[in-house]
Design an enzyme around this catalytic site. Sequence first.
Site, PDB file in Angstrom:
ATOM      1  N   VAL A  71      22.541 -21.383  59.232  1.00  0.00           N
ATOM      2  CA  VAL A  71      22.314 -21.071  57.748  1.00  0.00           C
ATOM      3  C   VAL A  71      21.194 -20.124  57.268  1.00  0.00           C
ATOM      4  O   VAL A  71      20.930 -19.600  56.157  1.00  0.00           O
ATOM      5  CB  VAL A  71      21.857 -22.499  56.900  1.00  0.00           C
ATOM      6  CG1 VAL A  71      23.112 -23.435  56.967  1.00  0.00           C
ATOM      7  CG2 VAL A  71      20.522 -23.426  57.239  1.00  0.00           C
ATOM      8  N   SER A 145      13.601 -35.035  49.470  1.00  0.00           N
ATOM      9  CA  SER A 145      13.017 -36.078  50.199  1.00  0.00           C
ATOM     10  C   SER A 145      11.848 -36.806  49.489  1.00  0.00           C
ATOM     11  O   SER A 145      11.516 -36.329  48.460  1.00  0.00           O
ATOM     12  CB  SER A 145      12.403 -35.457  51.412  1.00  0.00           C
ATOM     13  OG  SER A 145      11.272 -36.503  52.255  1.00  0.00           O
ATOM     14  N   TYR A 158       6.580 -29.629  56.299  1.00  0.00           N
ATOM     15  CA  TYR A 158       7.915 -30.369  55.820  1.00  0.00           C
ATOM     16  C   TYR A 158       7.775 -30.534  54.608  1.00  0.00           C
ATOM     17  O   TYR A 158       8.890 -30.224  53.496  1.00  0.00           O
ATOM     18  CB  TYR A 158       8.286 -31.484  56.702  1.00  0.00           C
ATOM     19  CG  TYR A 158       9.669 -32.052  56.360  1.00  0.00           C
ATOM     20  CD1 TYR A 158      10.471 -31.570  56.916  1.00  0.00           C
ATOM     21  CD2 TYR A 158       9.460 -33.308  55.522  1.00  0.00           C
ATOM     22  CE1 TYR A 158      11.984 -32.130  56.396  1.00  0.00           C
ATOM     23  CE2 TYR A 158      10.668 -34.048  55.337  1.00  0.00           C
ATOM     24  CZ  TYR A 158      11.716 -33.396  55.630  1.00  0.00           C
ATOM     25  OH  TYR A 158      13.171 -34.135  55.546  1.00  0.00           O
ATOM     26  N   ALA A 160       5.971 -29.558  52.120  1.00  0.00           N
ATOM     27  CA  ALA A 160       5.939 -28.286  51.152  1.00  0.00           C
ATOM     28  C   ALA A 160       7.550 -27.613  51.140  1.00  0.00           C
ATOM     29  O   ALA A 160       7.836 -27.135  50.001  1.00  0.00           O
ATOM     30  CB  ALA A 160       5.098 -27.166  52.200  1.00  0.00           C
TER      31      ALA A 160
END
Length: 253
Positions: A71, A145, A158, A160
């Site tokens: 991706v 999340s 993560y 951020a």
Amino acid sequence: MSESALPSMRVDGQIALVTGAGRGIGKGCALALAEAGAEVIALSRTESELNEVIDEIQTAGGTAHKMVCDVSDGTAVREQISQLKRLDILVNNAGILKPSSLLDLTEADLDAMLQINCRGAVLVAQAAVQIMKQQASGVVINMSSTFGINGRANNSIYSATKHFIEGFTKSTALELAPLGVRVVAVGPTAIDTPLTHDRLNDPEIGGDLLSRIPLGRFGQINDVVGAVVFLASPAASLINGTTLMVDGGWSAQ
């Protein structure tokens, strides 16, 4: 009554692209959307994992295809997604977590999380919406999340990246609404998957996480995929620019 009072939560006949579909939550989303009637395109970097997902969907009577792609590779993303003649649902799920304190963080881990979690999400959404705007319809479901709402020590990057997803979701929802495209997000708490199981069962790490979830249990993949299918369905047709938290109440504290 000639018409049902309950909007459909099926997605029959729709085309759904799921990134990070080879394992964990992404695999669960691919299986669930296929069960709900969608034709699924499962995207991942790992072809062997995709083959297992496709086989499972087809064995259950569903329709699925694989798309082997990184991706974060913009050229590959655009080339492969642009070949789709229609796209109704994007589950923008691909992501990685490399826990580290700020002082111990390596540039390689920093770059990897930014490349996949942020850059990858944008590139895939951009390519998908190029198709959706031609139809004047579609829904982008980004994977956020609990850490997109709250901070987390030793997971600053993560967290951020998931705060990035929150801002990206809200802003693109405003931008794309006039085109008939909805943008929403799902915010899972700690989910018990084959990759996270050992960490969640670590007394120190898992114990701390569990203490923050008022319902007193870790999430299961089924908890997340139910929210994804709902947001993809006609039942969620007026939900836009927001995140459905699947976190047992963590974010309410």
